[in-house]
Design an enzyme around this catalytic site. Structure first.
Site, PDB file in Angstrom:
ATOM      1  N   ASN A 210      43.139  35.875  39.145  1.00  6.76           N
ATOM      2  CA  ASN A 210      43.430  37.034  40.010  1.00  6.76           C
ATOM      3  C   ASN A 210      42.838  38.345  39.496  1.00  6.76           C
ATOM      4  OD1 ASN A 210      46.507  35.423  40.176  1.00  6.76           O
ATOM      5  ND2 ASN A 210      45.192  35.561  41.955  1.00  6.76           N
ATOM      6  N   GLY A 232      38.206  36.177  35.628  1.00  6.37           N
ATOM      7  CA  GLY A 232      38.598  34.776  35.716  1.00  6.37           C
ATOM      8  C   GLY A 232      38.868  34.376  37.146  1.00  6.37           C
ATOM      9  N   ASP A 233      38.285  35.114  38.081  1.00  5.43           N
ATOM     10  CA  ASP A 233      38.531  34.798  39.488  1.00  5.43           C
ATOM     11  C   ASP A 233      37.309  35.201  40.306  1.00  5.43           C
ATOM     12  OD1 ASP A 233      39.994  34.439  42.089  1.00  5.43           O
ATOM     13  OD2 ASP A 233      41.673  34.166  40.724  1.00  5.43           O
ATOM     14  N   ASP A 234      37.516  35.704  41.544  1.00  9.55           N
ATOM     15  CA  ASP A 234      36.358  36.079  42.347  1.00  9.55           C
ATOM     16  C   ASP A 234      35.724  37.356  41.806  1.00  9.55           C
ATOM     17  OD1 ASP A 234      36.838  33.917  44.006  1.00  9.55           O
ATOM     18  OD2 ASP A 234      38.069  35.081  45.387  1.00  9.55           O
ATOM     19  N   ASN A 256      35.081  32.621  39.500  1.00  8.42           N
ATOM     20  CA  ASN A 256      34.802  31.705  40.612  1.00  8.42           C
ATOM     21  C   ASN A 256      33.462  31.955  41.287  1.00  8.42           C
ATOM     22  OD1 ASN A 256      37.359  30.755  40.151  1.00  8.42           O
ATOM     23  ND2 ASN A 256      38.296  31.819  41.881  1.00  8.42           N
TER      24      ASN A 256
END
Ligand SMILES: *[C@@H]1O[C@H](CO)[C@@H](O)[C@H](O)[C@H]1NC(C)=O
Ligand SMILES: *[C@@H]1O[C@H](CO)[C@@H](O)[C@H](O)[C@H]1NC(C)=O
Ligand SMILES: *[C@@H]1O[C@H](CO)[C@@H](O)[C@H](O)[C@H]1NC(C)=O
Ligand SMILES: *[C@@H]1O[C@H](CO)[C@@H](O)[C@H](O)[C@H]1NC(C)=O
Ligand SMILES: *[C@@H]1O[C@H](CO)[C@@H](O)[C@H](O)[C@H]1NC(C)=O
Ligand SMILES: *[C@@H]1O[C@H](CO)[C@@H](O)[C@H](O)[C@H]1NC(C)=O
Ligand SMILES: *[C@@H]1O[C@H](CO)[C@@H](O)[C@H](O)[C@H]1NC(C)=O
Length: 427
Positions: A210, A232-234, A256
């Site tokens: 997130n 650690g995400d988009d 991601n």
């Protein structure tokens, strides 16, 4: 007009209006260790944040409660850091944050709104989110991580017209690094977001989910120039009603990849995304002990047509479209799936397939490496087959000794991939 010409034109207009009205100047310095800077920051913004200039000297400004800046025809020079206290139990209290970002009821501790402003951190300031205690706390499993759970977005632009954010650094955001929502004509030029776990207990795990670089929502004519995102995400998440988005020179380290979505989460609220141009993108895998994930180059995700619960955590059934997207000059370094599209986000096997429509997506000049031989995986819904998937010079290298494969499911027309694209190799 080219996107660049549009940006330069609008920047010129901002600078002009700020210079014309630069009456009051407020200057402040950090009060020092143990003291609370929130009052003096609010006072300076209230005094000079409209038709004036606020200059923050170097150092850390201790921010202990939620804060809104309403900037009008003004400039903020932020040579220091707004450092948000790491007391997560305080921030998680519902009233400690704002809920101005409608999607998924996300919380914000710092909101900038207004028009015709420049915030320039000169590469020397920005926000310290002090996220490490948050990440370590959630990693213990003491509390589930849920959308809308109150973890604050580090920097929220809401209802902005003609705003510029320059050379700004956001260190350790507990949750999303940036959001721009309900805004028009916004330029971010020079943004560093860094969500890196340094708690050795969790080495090799992604405990920073997130920490998206930015989520764009209900915003028109936004430019993201010169971004460097470690997360650690988009890296970028392009959400509903983002139109005329221009992205140039973005480095994504871990996470991601660049997402269109999720889309179609709200049954009564169409998500229409149109005219997105992205160029000069690098998606770079980090050492595994720092961040194990590097998902995609660019990927697209919609929910199914079945409503499974309600937002912020559940949803689906929403309609809308993504059309006229270009992603060119893209370098991927050991990503899982360079280009990916799926329409089953948050769904189940027996759901009604999505009616959300993807069309006219273009991918030019892609190079680099993939960890698997499936280089493009385009799985459109049978209820909304995808026309006009266009590739040119899509030359990502699969692992040595493997043959590239391309998956097309419910694709009306695809051109330019260097091999056949069909349902083979779908799983
Ligand atoms: C921030 O201000 C609070 C309230 O005065 C204080 O307890 C805390 O120590 C300060 N933090 C820093 C880093 O100065
Ligand atoms: C939040 O503020 C509202 C309105 O002042 C109040 O009714 C509510 O009890 C507060 N909630 C919490 C959790 O403090
Ligand atoms: C991000 O932060 C980590 C930990 O402080 C640091 O090692 C790394 O160099 C930073 N990355 C960038 C791109 O600044
Ligand atoms: C997007 O725009 C359309 C058309 O104006 C509107 O009907 C829809 O509700 C908007 N969706 C969101 C998420 O705001
Ligand atoms: C496809 O998208 C490109 C880039 O936005 C646009 O120039 C073109 O007109 C679109 N083509 C169709 C058939 O919609
Ligand atoms: C292709 O993209 C790379 C960056 O990934 C860039 O250096 C190169 O100039 C691009 N080639 C063309 C023809 O635009
Ligand atoms: C389907 O695609 C795979 C590679 O992606 C290829 O090997 C195979 O020949 C294709 N099948 C047809 C019928 O084109």
């Amino acid at each position: 007009m080219t996107p660049i010409a549009g940006i330069l034109l609008s920047l010129g207009l901002f600078l002009f209006s700020v210079a014309q009205t630069n009456a009051k100047v407020c200057t402040l310095q950090p009060l020092g260790a143990g003291l609370d800077d929130t009052d003096q920051v609010e006072a300076a913004i209230s005094e000079c944040g409209q038709y004036g200039q606020v200059i923050f000297g170097a150092g850390d400004y201790n921010i202990t409660r939620k804060m809104t800046w309403n900037l009008v025809s003004s400039q903020v020079d932020l040579y220091g850091y707004l450092s948000f206290i790491p007391d997560y139990q305080y921030w998680l209290n519902y009233n400690s944050t704002y809920r101005v970002v409608f999607i998924q009821d996300q919380a914000s501790w710092f909101v900038v709104t207004g028009n015709d402003f420049i915030i320039d951190a000169h590469g020397q300031g920005g926000i310290k989110g002090n996220g490490q205690p948050w990440w370590s706390y959630y990693a213990t499993g003491a509390q589930p991580r849920l959308d809308g759970d109150g973890r604050p977005i580090a920097f929220t632009l809401s209802h902005v017209q003609r705003g510029v954010v320059n050379n700004f650094h956001i260190d350790s955001p507990p949750f999303w690094c940036n959001t721009v929502a309900d805004s028009v004509d916004v330029v971010y030029d020079g943004m560093v977001c860094n969500a890196t776990n340094t708690d050795t207990t969790y080495a090799g795990q992604n405990i920073v989910p997130n920490t998206d670089g930015i989520d764009t929502y209900r915003s028109d004519s936004v430019s993201l120039l010169n971004w460097d995102v470690t997360c650690g995400d988009d890296c970028l998440a392009i959400k509903g009603n983002t139109t005329n988005l221009y992205v140039q020179n973005v480095i994504c380290r871990g996470g991601n990849g660049i997402a269109f979505g999720s889309l179609g989460q709200y049954v009564d609220l169409p998500d229409n995304v149109e005219n997105v141009v992205m160029e000069n993108l690098q998606l770079l895998r980090l050492p595994t002990n720092i961040q194990p994930n590097m998902g995609s180059g660019v990927y697209f995700k919609s929910w199914t047509a079945t409503v499974n619960g309600t937002p912020p955590t559940g949803g689906g059934g929403g309609t809308g479209y993504v059309k006229d997207v270009v992603a060119r000059n893209v370098y991927v370094d050991r990503v899982n799936v360079p280009m990916h599209l799926y329409q089953t986000n948050g769904g189940y096997a027996n759901d009604t397939p999505s009616y959300f429509q993807f069309s006219n997506l273009s991918f030019y000049n892609w190079t680099g490496t993939s960890l698997a031989n499936k280089l493009a995986d385009i799985e459109c819904s049978p209820n909304a087959p995808c026309p006009n998937m266009v590739f040119g010079d899509f030359d990502v290298t699969p692992p040595a000794g493997t043959t590239p494969s391309y998956v097309c499911v419910n694709v009306v027309s695809e051109t330019g991939l260097p091999g056949p694209c069909n349902a083979t190799g779908r799983a």
